[in-house]
Design a protein around this motif. Sequence first.
Motif, PDB file in Angstrom:
ATOM      1  N   THR A  41       1.002  -1.342   0.046  1.00 59.31           N
ATOM      2  CA  THR A  41       0.511  -0.090   0.192  1.00 59.31           C
ATOM      3  C   THR A  41       0.622   1.051   0.163  1.00 59.31           C
ATOM      4  OG1 THR A  41      -1.668  -1.459   0.729  1.00 59.31           O
ATOM      5  CG2 THR A  41      -2.266   0.996   0.878  1.00 59.31           C
ATOM      6  N   GLN A  85      -7.064   0.840  -0.870  1.00 55.72           N
ATOM      7  CA  GLN A  85      -7.608  -0.370   0.326  1.00 55.72           C
ATOM      8  C   GLN A  85      -8.811  -0.174   1.343  1.00 55.72           C
ATOM      9  OE1 GLN A  85      -4.751  -2.503   1.638  1.00 55.72           O
ATOM     10  NE2 GLN A  85      -5.672  -4.265   2.852  1.00 55.72           N
ATOM     11  N   ASP A 154      -5.236  -1.060  -4.716  1.00 56.80           N
ATOM     12  CA  ASP A 154      -4.841  -2.558  -3.514  1.00 56.80           C
ATOM     13  C   ASP A 154      -6.342  -3.100  -3.469  1.00 56.80           C
ATOM     14  OD1 ASP A 154      -3.804  -2.740  -1.694  1.00 56.80           O
ATOM     15  OD2 ASP A 154      -3.245  -0.763  -0.835  1.00 56.80           O
ATOM     16  N   GLU A 155      -5.444  -4.004  -3.787  1.00 58.14           N
ATOM     17  CA  GLU A 155      -6.770  -5.258  -2.885  1.00 58.14           C
ATOM     18  C   GLU A 155      -7.899  -5.218  -3.674  1.00 58.14           C
ATOM     19  OE1 GLU A 155      -6.210  -6.692   0.265  1.00 58.14           O
ATOM     20  OE2 GLU A 155      -3.699  -6.537   0.771  1.00 58.14           O
TER      21      GLU A 155
HETATM   22 MG    MG Z   1      -1.656  -2.936   2.094  1.00 60.64          MG
END
Ligand code: MG
Lengths: 256, 407
Positions: A41, A85, A154-155
């Motif tokens: 991140t 995220q 992010d994810e």
């Molecule tokens: Mg992260």
Amino acid sequence: MLQIEDLKVELGGSVILEHIDLEIRPGETHVLFGPNGSGKTSLLMTIMGYPQYRVVAGKIMFKGLDITSLPINERAQLGIGISYQRPPTINGVKTRQMVSVCGGGAVDVEGLARKVNFTGFLDRDVNAGFSGGEIKRSELLQLMAQDPDLMLFDEPESGVDLENIALVGKTIARLLQKDQDEETVNGRSKMRRKMERTKMGLIITHTGYILDYVAADKGQVLFKGRLSCVSNPREILTCIGESGYEECVTCILETS
Amino acid sequence: MHFRDELKQRAEKVRDKAAAIGPDVDLEVFQKDPVDHAYLDEEDLARLEGAEREQLVMSGLDLSMKDRGGTFFQKDTSVIHCKTKAEGVEVLSIKQALQKPWIQDYYWKLVPVDADKYTAAAELDLHDGYVIRSLPGTRSVYPIQACLYLDREGLQQTVHNIIIAEEDSELHIITGCATSPHLKKAAHIGISEFYVKKNAKLSFTMIHNWAEDMVVRPRSVARVEEGGLFLNNYVCMKPVRSLQMYPTTHLEGPDAVARLYSIIVGSPGSEYDVGGRVYLKNPGNRAEIVARTITNGSRIIARGHLVGEVADIKAHLECRGLILNGGTIHAIPELEGHVDGVEMSHEAAVGKIAQEEIAYLMSRGLSEDEATSTIVRGFLNVDIPGLPEPLKREIDRAIERSDKDVM
Ligand SMILES: [Mg+2]
Ligand SMILES: Nc1ncnc2c1ncn2[C@@H]1O[C@H](COP(=O)(O)OP(=O)(O)OP(=O)(O)O)[C@@H](O)[C@H]1O
């Protein structure tokens, strides 16, 4: 093109990223793996320009410009966008307004929202009480409106249910011009599409589910603040699954 | 009018009594003599132009009267327009109403005349004010508008308003207080008494546009009977020397509900001591007090007081403050439960805009200033359930217009 050279980043006085070299060419999508807390991140936030991530060495180039010290909004205007995220809640600002802001006021908010089953959320405050999966779709919707050239995810698939994962996967593929369900799109061959592809992507994933939908060009592993290998994303995923991150970093380094 | 003799006597005794809270104001320095202004008919009002018109529009006044069921307009001490179009709604000046016997059941029946020097002044120096009453079972489609306008430098404008929503009626009022563009120093003392009768619904939206050296002391009390709803909205985005008010609502019947919303943006050098207090006295009573305050170098005290006297009541207090450019916000939320079975809560937060939120919006392409103003507007954007669309629009407009000043 995004070029990161020997980047070193500090957060709250401690070094969290070091010796980062990364190059994403137009049309390429990279996948970023790495254990919790390894700095994934942080890398995305640094590329986006969050000032608390202090670049103490190295530089970031985008489209030939040194953007290392550019403020966030100027990077956004240059064509960098991010799906967070954990984005903050903005009270009193409706999702509809936010999507419109992303599109510079010139997008069909309803139409875009329909594509990610999100019309029912447009009149809610941005991220206010959104579930994990809803946040992901909200972030994607904003990116769709913004349509940047370099997209940082992010994810994007964590917390998304099995039915929506296909939706999320396909949406990301479309954004990155990597949708290849059909052999030809608008009469153009796959080959042509590949050549015409310009969008760049960097996707953080733990599960690799996203690889079922997006044909990523490269995989990278971030380990203890360092980018430790570049290889085929599937191979990395298998390796991490079989022998863990630490093993995987060394093993792939040796073979390549 | 003998009934006023006794009131005057009580008032005389507290001529100099400072209020329980807020800075004391020397009322001696203000002029109280009547200031005459000619009556304006509808065409005259529609023809108003320039900065004066702008001030009125900002306070929510619709000079075309198209979307309004009636209008009361007082300039300084004189009523310059008073008319109602809506059926089932009466609008008259308090001076007219004081000629009628029924007014005795309402005048000074909720606010004590001898509370402090301001209530005393309101009786002793009364200029005028309005009485708005919706007849039983009626429902006004368009809001009634009332405007109290100050033009004369150095004047103490003293008004008394009475609002009555009779049984099963629905009444919406928008009231603007404003000063003419040249005015600097003056005082406004306003008494308001609200009667919401059985199953009636009253919404009262007040937009204030004062001047930098204004002293403002409203005193208001509402009484809500069984099944009644009192919705009170207050917006103040402009400077004022000193504003102090603590309106009180008594829920006097079962299932009566009160909701108070206030939005205050404090300018440099201004001082605000504002709040709301609700007594929940009957089963099924509900109350909500929501305050959003921003300081730009002003001093703001944001109070809230909920008193639960019986079981099966629910009340919530929400007080959020944002410090943008210096100044102070002092949030004082108070909850008082007197028996088992009350359900009361509060949340208070004072702070600055979260950097994370600014960054989020910047990453979508907004500049830092644009991001800040978007967040500030969002902060002020309170959802007010049950408020008719035209009134929502007026509140939004007041916020939009002040946007420049806030930044
Ligand atoms: Mg992260
Ligand atoms: N304000 C801070 N000061 C110091 N260290 C911090 C601060 N914020 C985060 N960190 C640390 O920085 C490291 C990198 O965090 P980052 O969020 O980049 O990890 P990540 O790889 O994205 O992890 P995950 O897979 O759990 O999302 C972590 O060890 C984290 O605890």
